[in-house]
Design an enzyme around this catalytic site. Structure first.
Site, PDB file in Angstrom:
ATOM      1  N   THR A 134       0.818  -1.209   0.000  1.00 45.89           N
ATOM      2  CA  THR A 134       0.000   0.000   0.000  1.00 45.89           C
ATOM      3  C   THR A 134       0.856   1.265   0.000  1.00 45.89           C
ATOM      4  O   THR A 134       0.532   2.243  -0.672  1.00 45.89           O
ATOM      5  CB  THR A 134      -0.933   0.006   1.219  1.00 45.89           C
ATOM      6  OG1 THR A 134      -1.741  -1.173   1.198  1.00 45.89           O
ATOM      7  CG2 THR A 134      -1.833   1.228   1.223  1.00 45.89           C
ATOM      8  N   GLU A 135       1.948   1.237   0.747  1.00 47.01           N
ATOM      9  CA  GLU A 135       2.783   2.429   0.878  1.00 47.01           C
ATOM     10  C   GLU A 135       3.637   2.700  -0.359  1.00 47.01           C
ATOM     11  O   GLU A 135       3.773   3.841  -0.789  1.00 47.01           O
ATOM     12  CB  GLU A 135       3.707   2.296   2.098  1.00 47.01           C
ATOM     13  CG  GLU A 135       2.997   2.317   3.434  1.00 47.01           C
ATOM     14  CD  GLU A 135       2.544   3.713   3.837  1.00 47.01           C
ATOM     15  OE1 GLU A 135       2.853   4.680   3.111  1.00 47.01           O
ATOM     16  OE2 GLU A 135       1.887   3.832   4.883  1.00 47.01           O
TER      17      GLU A 135
END
Length: 246
Positions: free
Chosen positions: A136-137
Site C-alpha cells: 500500500t505504501e
C-alpha cells in the site's frame, strides 16, 4: 515535453477548479488546487518525462482531501502510474491515497520475503501485515519517495526513521526493520487492534488518540473523526493482507 495526456487533463482540471474556488470567498479548495497545480507543473518542468512522479505529486500536494475531487482527478489516472522508477513512487503516510503500480516483486515471491520474515519474527508482526503495508505504501519500490518526504518501502518520514534507528530509509533492510518496529509498537499500544494501529501508522498516534480510537470497534464507530484518506488507507491495507496470507 512528453507529458501523459491524462496528466495534462488533470492539470487543466486543477486550474479550472482553482479559478472556480477563488470566486467563492468561503472555498479553500481553490487555493489548495492552485498549490497542487504549481507543484505538478514544477515537477514536469524539471523533468518533462516524470509523469509518474507528477501523479504522486497530485496525491501529495494536499488538495485531495475532498472525496469528489479525489475521484475526479485520480480515477482516470491510476493506470498512468507505470514504467520508470519515478512512476512507481509510493504515496505519503500523510496522504493515504495511493497510486500503486504493480509490485516489483509481489505476493509470496517478493524479493524482500527474507527481510520481512526476519523482522516479523523479531517484533512479533505478521509477515502478511508487513507486506500489505509495503504494498500500500510503496508498491514494493525501495526507492519510493513521496512529496511529503516519506521514503522507502514502508514510507518512513525522516523524524520517525531517526527515532527508530534508521540511518538510510532507502536501504530495504533498515526500512523494513524500522517500519516493522513501528508497527509492533502501534499494535502493542492499541492492544493488537490492527485497524487502530494502521490508522495510527497513517495519521499518527496523536490524531488517533484525539479521535478516541483504541480498538477496532472504536475505529468502526469513530473513523469519521479521522481524515478520509486514513479511513481508506486502513481498508486498503486490510484488503491487501488477504493477498499475502498463506
Amino acid at each position: 515535453m512528453n507529458i501523459d495526456p491524462r496528466v495534462l487533463k488533470t492539470l487543466l482540471q486543477l486550474q479550472m477548479s482553482s479559478n472556480l474556488g477563488s470566486a467563492d470567498s468561503n472555498a479553500s479548495g481553490g487555493t489548495d488546487n492552485a498549490s497542487m497545480f504549481n507543484a505538478v507543473l514544477q515537477q514536469l518542468m524539471s523533468d518533462p518525462d516524470s509523469n509518474g512522479a507528477a501523479l504522486s505529486a497530485l496525491s501529495n500536494a494536499g488538495a485531495l482531501n475532498n472525496d469528489s475531487t479525489s475521484a475526479m482527478f485520480l480515477q482516470p489516472l491510476v493506470a498512468a502510474s507505470y514504467g520508470s522508477s519515478a512512476a512507481q513512487q509510493g504515496i505519503s503516510q500523510a496522504s493515504g491515497t495511493e497510486l500503486s503500480s504493480a509490485p516489483v516483486s509481489g505476493g509470496s515471491n517478493s524479493s524482500y520475503d527474507e527481510l520481512i520474515n526476519q523482522a516479523g519474527s523479531k517484533y512479533g508482526v505478521s509477515p502478511s501485515l508487513i507486506k500489505a503495508v509495503i504494498d500500500t505504501e510503496s508498491s514494493f519500490n525501495a526507492n519510493a519517495e513521496s512529496g511529503a518526504g516519506a521514503k522507502g518501502l514502508m514510507q518512513l518520514m525522516d523524524g520517525t526513521a531517526r527515532g527508530l534507528g534508521v540511518t538510510d530509509s532507502f536501504d530495504p533492510q533498515q526500512n523494513i526493520e524500522g517500519g516493522t518496529k513501528f508497527l509492533a509498537y502501534l499494535l502493542d499500544k492499541y492492544g493488537g487492534n490492527e485497524k487502530a494501529a494502521l490508522a495510527a501508522y497513517n495519521a499518527g498516534p496523536g490524531r488517533v488518540d484525539r479521535a478516541g480510537i483504541k480498538t477496532n470497534e472504536d475505529f468502526t464507530a469513530l473513523m469519521g473523526n479521522l481524515p478520509k484518506e486514513t479511513q481508506k488507507y486502513v481498508g486498503k491495507v486490510l484488503g491487501a493482507m488477504g493477498e499475502y496470507t498463506a
